[in-house]
Motif scaffolding. Structure first.
Motif, mmCIF file in Angstrom:
data_model
loop_
_atom_site.group_PDB
_atom_site.id
_atom_site.type_symbol
_atom_site.label_atom_id
_atom_site.label_comp_id
_atom_site.label_asym_id
_atom_site.label_seq_id
_atom_site.Cartn_x
_atom_site.Cartn_y
_atom_site.Cartn_z
ATOM 1 N N MET A 132 0.889 -1.272 0.033
ATOM 2 C CA MET A 132 0.065 0.171 0.259
ATOM 3 C C MET A 132 0.723 1.378 0.040
ATOM 4 S SD MET A 132 -3.248 -0.747 -0.463
ATOM 5 C CE MET A 132 -2.560 -1.774 -1.597
ATOM 6 N N ARG A 163 2.042 1.637 -3.532
ATOM 7 C CA ARG A 163 0.673 2.091 -4.546
ATOM 8 C C ARG A 163 0.420 3.680 -4.046
ATOM 9 N NH1 ARG A 163 -4.846 3.264 -4.069
ATOM 10 N NH2 ARG A 163 -5.646 2.798 -5.970
ATOM 11 N N GLU A 164 0.646 4.002 -2.807
ATOM 12 C CA GLU A 164 0.603 5.513 -2.802
ATOM 13 C C GLU A 164 1.822 6.553 -3.388
ATOM 14 O OE1 GLU A 164 -2.124 7.220 -1.327
ATOM 15 O OE2 GLU A 164 -3.176 5.188 -1.465
ATOM 16 N N THR A 175 -3.928 0.280 -10.095
ATOM 17 C CA THR A 175 -5.397 -0.341 -9.731
ATOM 18 C C THR A 175 -5.511 -0.428 -8.219
ATOM 19 O OG1 THR A 175 -4.355 -2.753 -9.485
ATOM 20 C CG2 THR A 175 -5.115 -1.623 -11.803
ATOM 21 N N PRO A 176 -6.464 -0.608 -7.573
ATOM 22 C CA PRO A 176 -6.839 -0.955 -6.164
ATOM 23 C C PRO A 176 -6.268 -2.321 -6.146
ATOM 24 C CG PRO A 176 -9.053 -0.407 -7.169
ATOM 25 C CD PRO A 176 -8.021 -0.406 -8.358
ATOM 26 N N LYS A 177 -5.997 -2.799 -4.841
ATOM 27 C CA LYS A 177 -5.706 -4.114 -4.164
ATOM 28 C C LYS A 177 -6.430 -5.102 -4.766
ATOM 29 C CE LYS A 177 -4.213 -4.821 -0.099
ATOM 30 N NZ LYS A 177 -4.143 -5.049 1.322
ATOM 31 N N ILE A 208 -1.401 -5.289 -7.111
ATOM 32 C CA ILE A 208 -1.601 -4.069 -7.894
ATOM 33 C C ILE A 208 -0.949 -3.782 -9.072
ATOM 34 C CG2 ILE A 208 -2.101 -2.788 -5.557
ATOM 35 C CD1 ILE A 208 0.375 -1.671 -5.745
#
Length: 317
Positions: A233, A236-237, A247-249, A258
């Motif tokens: 996460m 991702r950020e 993409t979301p998880k 992701i």
């Protein structure tokens, strides 16, 4: 600013032709362990086969979507064009002997950035390389048994390598390394800190005319490792703040994923180590049964009637 870096590859996913041919080559001739026999989550009438080392560890997993009627793929700019396994120092001779005995053609040994390597083409046209390199804490070699320990690297064929190089160095924490130019190709290596499997990414620029096409023998995407869900996460950020569309998880049963498009066009994934491949069957029985994602379990009978039966090859890890 994250102080953590990507340690290396988690898995590589490719497309193949008929599943039995794929199984015979990778679990038979190349002696990879069939880690998981499942289905394409988005097309459950198709297998998804996972191969890896004996312990099914991240950084050793090569997966395939096998389509019996798949047209031939072709590597080109904007695609991953080769996957390489790492072989302990002194282990390449045993691989060459084994491949020769199996009547598998391979290139003569050559030097790449100071390491000896060979390359072969699998039955569908995928380029597979074996690179002799230092593997920390590797047990003594049995001279008669070919051994690999997972991935060494992948090669990305790009028209313009610079944006992907910046992603690797400025975001993922890779270190830029040596560059070579020969026969109309320029190759530069980027390496993640540490000694994890699949720590190297080679960026290739080539004058060879080619238009890449997904199909049998092509690599669909490459997945980098995130050791935990929290780290994933954070990645991702960080990617979102750098302008990437991530993409979301997504729950892939054996890892969380992701996805985003790299600047050079290659589909990148970041996959978590947990929960791992023993989440739905014992470690000593991996790959023996057809394992379905939860959403497809109610239609197991229908899926089993559609999928062709697979026979485990005699020559396995």
């Amino acid at each position: 600013m994250m102080s953590h870096t990507i340690p290396g590859l988690h898995h590589v996913t490719a497309i193949s032709g008929p599943p039995q041919q794929n199984l015979d080559f990778y679990a038979g001739i190349l002696r990879q362990r069939l880690v998981k026999k499942t289905v394409n989550f988005d097309a459950p009438d198709t297998y998804h086969l996972y191969y890896g080392n004996a312990a099914a560890e991240p950084g050793s997993i090569l997966t395939f979507f096998p389509f019996a009627d798949a047209g031939p793929g072709r590597a080109g700019p904007g695609m991953a064009s080769a996957v390489a396994y790492r072989v302990p120092r002194g282990g390449l001779d045993a691989w060459m002997m084994m491949l020769a005995e199996a009547a598998v053609d391979f290139d003569n040994p050559s030097d790449r950035f100071g390491d000896q390597m060979i390359a072969l083409i699998d039955p569908d046209g995928l380029r597979v390389e074996f690179v002799e390199t230092d593997i920390p804490d590797h047990p003594p070699l049995d001279e008669d048994t070919p051994v690999d320990d997972g991935f060494h690297s992948v090669t990305l064929w790009l028209d313009d390598a610079e944006p992907t190089a910046r992603l690797l160095t400025d975001i993922f924490g890779y270190e830029s390394g040596p560059e070579t130019t020969q026969e109309g190709e320029t190759r530069q290596r980027f390496t993640a800190p540490g000694t994890a499997r699949g720590a190297a990414i080679d960026l290739l620029r080539s004058d060879a005319p080619s238009i890449g096409r997904q199909g049998a023998g092509s690599i669909h995407h490459i997945a980098f490792r995130a050791e935990t869900d929290d780290l994933q996460m954070e990645w991702r950020e960080r990617l979102l703040t750098k302008g990437f569309d991530v993409t979301p998880k997504i729950d892939r049963q054996y890892f969380h994923a992701i996805y985003f498009q790299s600047p050079g066009g290659v589909l990148f994934e970041i996959a978590t180590d947990p929960p791992g491949f023993a989440t739905d069957e014992p470690m000593d029985a991996l790959g023996e049964s057809l394992m379905l994602p939860r959403q497809h379990e109610p239609i197991r009978n229908r899926i089993e009637q559609i999928l062709p039966a697979l026979k485990q090859p005699a020559q396995t890890v």
